[in-house]
Design a protein around this motif. Structure first.
Motif, PDB file in Angstrom:
ATOM      1  N   PRO A 287      52.347  21.362  50.903  1.00  0.00           N
ATOM      2  CA  PRO A 287      53.477  22.506  50.718  1.00  0.00           C
ATOM      3  C   PRO A 287      54.308  22.735  49.604  1.00  0.00           C
ATOM      4  O   PRO A 287      54.522  23.679  48.838  1.00  0.00           O
ATOM      5  CB  PRO A 287      53.953  22.850  52.063  1.00  0.00           C
ATOM      6  N   LYS A 288      55.196  21.314  49.189  1.00  0.00           N
ATOM      7  CA  LYS A 288      55.887  21.263  48.272  1.00  0.00           C
ATOM      8  C   LYS A 288      55.411  21.343  46.887  1.00  0.00           C
ATOM      9  O   LYS A 288      56.088  21.945  45.900  1.00  0.00           O
ATOM     10  CB  LYS A 288      56.900  19.967  48.409  1.00  0.00           C
ATOM     11  N   PHE A 289      54.128  21.156  46.792  1.00  0.00           N
ATOM     12  CA  PHE A 289      53.330  21.169  45.324  1.00  0.00           C
ATOM     13  C   PHE A 289      53.076  22.523  45.146  1.00  0.00           C
ATOM     14  O   PHE A 289      53.568  23.030  44.165  1.00  0.00           O
ATOM     15  CB  PHE A 289      52.200  20.323  45.504  1.00  0.00           C
ATOM     16  N   VAL A 290      52.601  23.545  46.039  1.00  0.00           N
ATOM     17  CA  VAL A 290      52.491  24.691  45.967  1.00  0.00           C
ATOM     18  C   VAL A 290      53.769  25.514  45.677  1.00  0.00           C
ATOM     19  O   VAL A 290      54.005  26.502  44.666  1.00  0.00           O
ATOM     20  CB  VAL A 290      51.699  25.155  47.180  1.00  0.00           C
ATOM     21  N   GLU A 291      54.783  25.056  46.455  1.00  0.00           N
ATOM     22  CA  GLU A 291      56.083  25.730  46.328  1.00  0.00           C
ATOM     23  C   GLU A 291      56.704  25.552  45.082  1.00  0.00           C
ATOM     24  O   GLU A 291      57.251  26.547  44.502  1.00  0.00           O
ATOM     25  CB  GLU A 291      56.947  25.332  47.388  1.00  0.00           C
ATOM     26  N   HIS A 292      56.555  24.739  44.499  1.00  0.00           N
ATOM     27  CA  HIS A 292      57.229  24.251  43.217  1.00  0.00           C
ATOM     28  C   HIS A 292      56.507  25.277  42.043  1.00  0.00           C
ATOM     29  O   HIS A 292      57.319  25.959  41.345  1.00  0.00           O
ATOM     30  CB  HIS A 292      56.865  22.885  42.847  1.00  0.00           C
ATOM     31  N   PHE A 293      55.355  25.082  41.963  1.00  0.00           N
ATOM     32  CA  PHE A 293      54.395  25.864  40.941  1.00  0.00           C
ATOM     33  C   PHE A 293      54.773  27.585  41.374  1.00  0.00           C
ATOM     34  O   PHE A 293      54.907  28.411  40.364  1.00  0.00           O
ATOM     35  CB  PHE A 293      53.066  25.719  40.928  1.00  0.00           C
ATOM     36  N   ALA A 294      54.762  27.781  42.554  1.00  0.00           N
ATOM     37  CA  ALA A 294      54.963  29.289  42.913  1.00  0.00           C
ATOM     38  C   ALA A 294      56.199  29.908  42.696  1.00  0.00           C
ATOM     39  O   ALA A 294      56.605  30.772  42.146  1.00  0.00           O
ATOM     40  CB  ALA A 294      54.528  29.459  44.278  1.00  0.00           C
ATOM     41  N   THR A 295      57.186  29.088  42.933  1.00  0.00           N
ATOM     42  CA  THR A 295      58.751  29.174  42.702  1.00  0.00           C
ATOM     43  C   THR A 295      58.965  29.390  40.919  1.00  0.00           C
ATOM     44  O   THR A 295      59.581  30.458  40.675  1.00  0.00           O
ATOM     45  CB  THR A 295      59.561  28.320  43.060  1.00  0.00           C
TER      46      THR A 295
ATOM     47  N   GLU B  67      49.609  32.006  47.537  1.00  0.00           N
ATOM     48  CA  GLU B  67      51.122  31.908  47.785  1.00  0.00           C
ATOM     49  C   GLU B  67      51.912  32.928  46.932  1.00  0.00           C
ATOM     50  O   GLU B  67      52.735  33.518  47.350  1.00  0.00           O
ATOM     51  CB  GLU B  67      51.578  30.407  47.418  1.00  0.00           C
ATOM     52  N   LEU B  68      51.190  33.267  45.724  1.00  0.00           N
ATOM     53  CA  LEU B  68      51.808  34.144  44.947  1.00  0.00           C
ATOM     54  C   LEU B  68      51.559  35.502  44.986  1.00  0.00           C
ATOM     55  O   LEU B  68      51.552  36.658  44.386  1.00  0.00           O
ATOM     56  CB  LEU B  68      51.405  33.818  43.462  1.00  0.00           C
ATOM     57  N   GLY B  69      50.295  35.678  46.102  1.00  0.00           N
ATOM     58  CA  GLY B  69      50.002  37.035  46.328  1.00  0.00           C
ATOM     59  C   GLY B  69      48.780  37.693  45.238  1.00  0.00           C
ATOM     60  O   GLY B  69      48.998  39.010  45.094  1.00  0.00           O
ATOM     61  N   LEU B  70      48.289  37.005  44.303  1.00  0.00           N
ATOM     62  CA  LEU B  70      47.644  37.388  43.293  1.00  0.00           C
ATOM     63  C   LEU B  70      46.445  38.075  43.803  1.00  0.00           C
ATOM     64  O   LEU B  70      45.509  37.721  44.760  1.00  0.00           O
ATOM     65  CB  LEU B  70      47.061  36.173  42.393  1.00  0.00           C
ATOM     66  N   LYS B  71      46.094  39.050  43.254  1.00  0.00           N
ATOM     67  CA  LYS B  71      44.576  39.754  43.549  1.00  0.00           C
ATOM     68  C   LYS B  71      43.406  39.255  42.724  1.00  0.00           C
ATOM     69  O   LYS B  71      43.364  38.478  41.831  1.00  0.00           O
ATOM     70  CB  LYS B  71      44.752  41.515  43.173  1.00  0.00           C
ATOM     71  N   GLU B  72      42.370  39.454  43.570  1.00  0.00           N
ATOM     72  CA  GLU B  72      40.874  38.707  43.136  1.00  0.00           C
ATOM     73  C   GLU B  72      40.775  39.618  41.798  1.00  0.00           C
ATOM     74  O   GLU B  72      40.876  40.900  41.690  1.00  0.00           O
ATOM     75  CB  GLU B  72      39.844  39.365  43.929  1.00  0.00           C
TER      76      GLU B  72
END
Length: 345
Positions: free
Chosen positions: A170-178, A245-250
């Motif tokens: 989760p912290k890996f994903v959080e870093h790049f998303a933030t 995590e970023l809510g990106l669309k297909e």
């Protein structure tokens, strides 16, 4: 740093490596050690020796040295000094019961020296943490092999455990998303490109112990028990986690692979081809990620951040932005501490 009796666990942090300086002799020395690794160029030794020492190192070193000089900062190579920052930050975070050392798989500081410090301190346990979010034989696998080669010569071997992957932490994903949201707040992006370091297709096939799972296509659409250690499948899963995590669309994001070497086919799609395709399709603003790297280095800052930006703009694109890697983020320290504590539970 001297270990004291209260330290029971050694933590060896291992990144890929970097030349000692951006000068041609040091770059050539680094390339020779790196590319002579049988897990990096997995061809018979005589062929590998000739390829590396007679072709790649002599001719590529001067070109690479120029690029390293662009990358070099006052503190030296970013890959190394960010690692040194993390070493100090993690030591402070974990406390005196741990003895944290940074090592490089190639060049300095080396894995043998780090392990020798632990051996001298008489530690009862060692945790080895490769700095690679996704598993590949040429990265994480090579670190495992080198550590085992070194300790196989010890008379007494303490308990040794290895961390494996952390692309889904989760912290890996959080870093790049933030980090990405910071750029998204500044301007609208019509596409998001996730670029990972490539590997030859033959290395993926070698890792497919079933002999029939890897098809370089639909098999990477989900991460399952039978492809869990497939590098390509892990990269696609990394993209899916970050996109979610970023809510990106297909249709607004894709995965690609960079840094090809030689004529053999590497895993696809290739990043450079994808960059040209996006520009040709009329994409104007692209946010790029390099989630296979924990520190900004030649492959991120120069290759993705500058070279692909030039390709994109030359083909009609307007704005290209690279999201920074973990570098010396406090979130990265917390992630590493989590991995280490999991090995002790």
């Amino acid at each position: 740093m001297q270990a004291n009796q209260s330290r029971k666990t050694g933590v060896l942090l291992v990144n890929l490596g970097t030349p000692d300086s951006p000068e041609v002799p040091d770059v050539r020395k680094y390339l020779r050690e790196f590319l002579m690794d049988e897990r990096v160029i997995d061809i018979p030794f005589p062929n590998r020796w000739a390829l590396v020492n007679l072709i790649i190192a002599p001719f590529r070193a001067p070109k690479s040295a120029k690029v390293y000089k662009e990358l070099w900062e006052e503190r030296g190579s970013p890959l190394k000094f960010y690692g040194e920052d993390i070493e100090k930050m993690l030591q402070a975070h974990l406390g005196d019961r741990y003895f944290v050392k940074l090592a490089m798989r190639y060049q300095n500081p080396g894995i043998p020296e780090g392990l020798a410090a632990f051996q001298k301190a008489g530690l009862s346990k060692i945790v080895v943490v490769p700095f690679f979010p996704q598993y590949a034989s040429a990265t994480t696998g090579s670190v495992y092999q080198k550590v085992m080669d070194v300790v196989s010569g010890w008379q007494t071997i303490p308990e040794i455990t290895f961390t494996n992957t952390f692309f889904d932490h989760p912290k890996f994903v959080e870093h790049f998303a933030t980090a990405a949201r910071k750029y998204i707040a500044e301007r609208p992006y019509d596409y998001f490109l996730f670029s990972y370091h490539g590997v030859p297709e033959r290395q993926i096939r070698k890792g497919d112990v079933s002999g029939h799972t890897c098809q370089f296509g639909a098999c990477c659409e989900t991460l399952r028990a039978d492809n869990r250690l497939c590098y390509r499948a892990q990269c696609f899963e990394t993209t899916r986690l970050l996109a979610r995590e970023l809510g990106l669309k297909e249709g607004t994001y894709s995965t690609a692979f960079q840094s090809r070497l030689g004529k053999d086919p590497w895993i696809q799609p290739y990043t450079e081809d994808m960059v040209k395709k996006l520009a040709a399709e009329g994409k104007k603003n692209v946010l790029a990620f390099s989630p296979a790297f924990v520190a900004d280095c030649l492959e991120t800052t120069i290759e993705v951040g500058e070279e692909y930006k030039e390709v994109f703009e030359a083909n009609g694109g307007s704005h290209w932005q690279l999201v920074e890697s973990l570098n010396n983020s406090p979130l990265y320290v917390e992630l590493l501490a989590d991995l280490i504590h999991q090995r002790e539970s």
